[in-house]
Design a protein around this motif. Sequence first.
Motif, mmCIF file in Angstrom:
data_model
loop_
_atom_site.group_PDB
_atom_site.id
_atom_site.type_symbol
_atom_site.label_atom_id
_atom_site.label_comp_id
_atom_site.label_asym_id
_atom_site.label_seq_id
_atom_site.Cartn_x
_atom_site.Cartn_y
_atom_site.Cartn_z
ATOM 1 N N ASN A 147 0.834 -1.211 0.000
ATOM 2 C CA ASN A 147 0.000 0.000 0.000
ATOM 3 C C ASN A 147 0.862 1.252 0.000
ATOM 4 O O ASN A 147 0.649 2.182 0.781
ATOM 5 C CB ASN A 147 -0.959 0.007 1.197
ATOM 6 N N THR A 148 1.827 1.241 -0.872
ATOM 7 C CA THR A 148 2.787 2.343 -0.962
ATOM 8 C C THR A 148 2.855 2.864 -2.391
ATOM 9 O O THR A 148 2.802 2.066 -3.335
ATOM 10 C CB THR A 148 4.181 1.873 -0.523
ATOM 11 N N VAL A 149 2.935 4.175 -2.523
ATOM 12 C CA VAL A 149 3.143 4.776 -3.830
ATOM 13 C C VAL A 149 4.439 5.584 -3.812
ATOM 14 O O VAL A 149 4.842 6.110 -2.764
ATOM 15 C CB VAL A 149 1.993 5.690 -4.284
ATOM 16 N N TYR A 150 5.043 5.658 -4.977
ATOM 17 C CA TYR A 150 6.292 6.389 -5.133
ATOM 18 C C TYR A 150 6.121 7.404 -6.263
ATOM 19 O O TYR A 150 5.516 7.097 -7.290
ATOM 20 C CB TYR A 150 7.428 5.432 -5.487
ATOM 21 N N LEU A 151 6.672 8.567 -6.067
ATOM 22 C CA LEU A 151 6.658 9.579 -7.117
ATOM 23 C C LEU A 151 8.106 9.920 -7.443
ATOM 24 O O LEU A 151 8.795 10.569 -6.646
ATOM 25 C CB LEU A 151 5.903 10.834 -6.673
ATOM 26 N N GLN A 152 8.566 9.444 -8.587
ATOM 27 C CA GLN A 152 9.905 9.773 -9.047
ATOM 28 C C GLN A 152 9.828 11.077 -9.832
ATOM 29 O O GLN A 152 9.119 11.165 -10.838
ATOM 30 C CB GLN A 152 10.447 8.656 -9.941
ATOM 31 N N MET A 153 10.540 12.067 -9.363
ATOM 32 C CA MET A 153 10.497 13.394 -9.971
ATOM 33 C C MET A 153 11.868 13.712 -10.567
ATOM 34 O O MET A 153 12.859 13.817 -9.823
ATOM 35 C CB MET A 153 10.117 14.444 -8.923
ATOM 36 N N ASN A 154 11.910 13.843 -11.870
ATOM 37 C CA ASN A 154 13.150 14.162 -12.576
ATOM 38 C C ASN A 154 13.038 15.526 -13.241
ATOM 39 O O ASN A 154 11.945 16.071 -13.410
ATOM 40 C CB ASN A 154 13.442 13.093 -13.631
ATOM 41 N N SER A 155 14.179 16.047 -13.636
ATOM 42 C CA SER A 155 14.217 17.352 -14.318
ATOM 43 C C SER A 155 13.411 18.397 -13.579
ATOM 44 O O SER A 155 12.600 19.119 -14.170
ATOM 45 C CB SER A 155 13.706 17.203 -15.763
ATOM 46 N N LEU A 156 13.621 18.479 -12.301
ATOM 47 C CA LEU A 156 12.824 19.381 -11.466
ATOM 48 C C LEU A 156 13.077 20.839 -11.830
ATOM 49 O O LEU A 156 14.202 21.235 -12.185
ATOM 50 C CB LEU A 156 13.121 19.135 -9.998
ATOM 51 N N LYS A 157 12.000 21.612 -11.717
ATOM 52 C CA LYS A 157 12.038 23.032 -12.025
ATOM 53 C C LYS A 157 11.649 23.837 -10.790
ATOM 54 O O LYS A 157 10.999 23.308 -9.877
ATOM 55 C CB LYS A 157 11.064 23.347 -13.154
ATOM 56 N N ALA A 158 11.980 25.100 -10.800
ATOM 57 C CA ALA A 158 11.634 25.954 -9.669
ATOM 58 C C ALA A 158 10.127 25.957 -9.424
ATOM 59 O O ALA A 158 9.665 26.002 -8.283
ATOM 60 C CB ALA A 158 12.129 27.370 -9.922
ATOM 61 N N GLU A 159 9.352 25.882 -10.509
ATOM 62 C CA GLU A 159 7.892 25.915 -10.361
ATOM 63 C C GLU A 159 7.321 24.629 -9.777
ATOM 64 O O GLU A 159 6.121 24.545 -9.519
ATOM 65 C CB GLU A 159 7.222 26.216 -11.708
ATOM 66 N N ASP A 160 8.166 23.618 -9.569
ATOM 67 C CA ASP A 160 7.711 22.407 -8.880
ATOM 68 C C ASP A 160 7.763 22.570 -7.362
ATOM 69 O O ASP A 160 7.307 21.686 -6.627
ATOM 70 C CB ASP A 160 8.581 21.205 -9.274
ATOM 71 N N THR A 161 8.312 23.672 -6.905
ATOM 72 C CA THR A 161 8.391 23.931 -5.471
ATOM 73 C C THR A 161 7.000 24.018 -4.867
ATOM 74 O O THR A 161 6.158 24.800 -5.325
ATOM 75 C CB THR A 161 9.158 25.238 -5.205
ATOM 76 N N ALA A 162 6.760 23.200 -3.849
ATOM 77 C CA ALA A 162 5.437 23.134 -3.226
ATOM 78 C C ALA A 162 5.495 22.146 -2.068
ATOM 79 O O ALA A 162 6.481 21.418 -1.899
ATOM 80 C CB ALA A 162 4.382 22.691 -4.234
#
Length: 121
Positions: A76-91
């Motif tokens: 019951n686990t989810v993973y979010l792999q985030m690549n090529s991060l941008k400043a607008e992904d800040t949250a």
Amino acid sequence: QVQLVESGGGLVQPGGSLRLSCAASGRIFSVKAMGWYRQAPGKQRELVAALTSGINTNYADSVKGRFTLSRDGAKNTVYLQMNSLKAEDTAVYYCNAWILVTGGTAFYDYWGQGTQVTVSS
């Protein structure tokens, strides 16, 4: 009865990567959907990615091609792999799940406490 525990947030430079994890625990009978939302300062909470019915994955247009959502159903686990991060992904990123608890009669909406992701040089 149900807890969503998030991990993996932090500070990363533009172009970098982070992996968020969210584990659901408690008296879980069934999970209908799990995913991630985010809320930037002064903005409304928005969908980032969600996996529904164990099959379909929906992504916000702004993250398509950069973020990947995966799930370990046994945990019951989810993973979010985030690549090529941008400043607008800040949250602040929030885990979300629709869960039917043992002995329950309906699915309910559960939220994690949130984890901060900051993309900055």
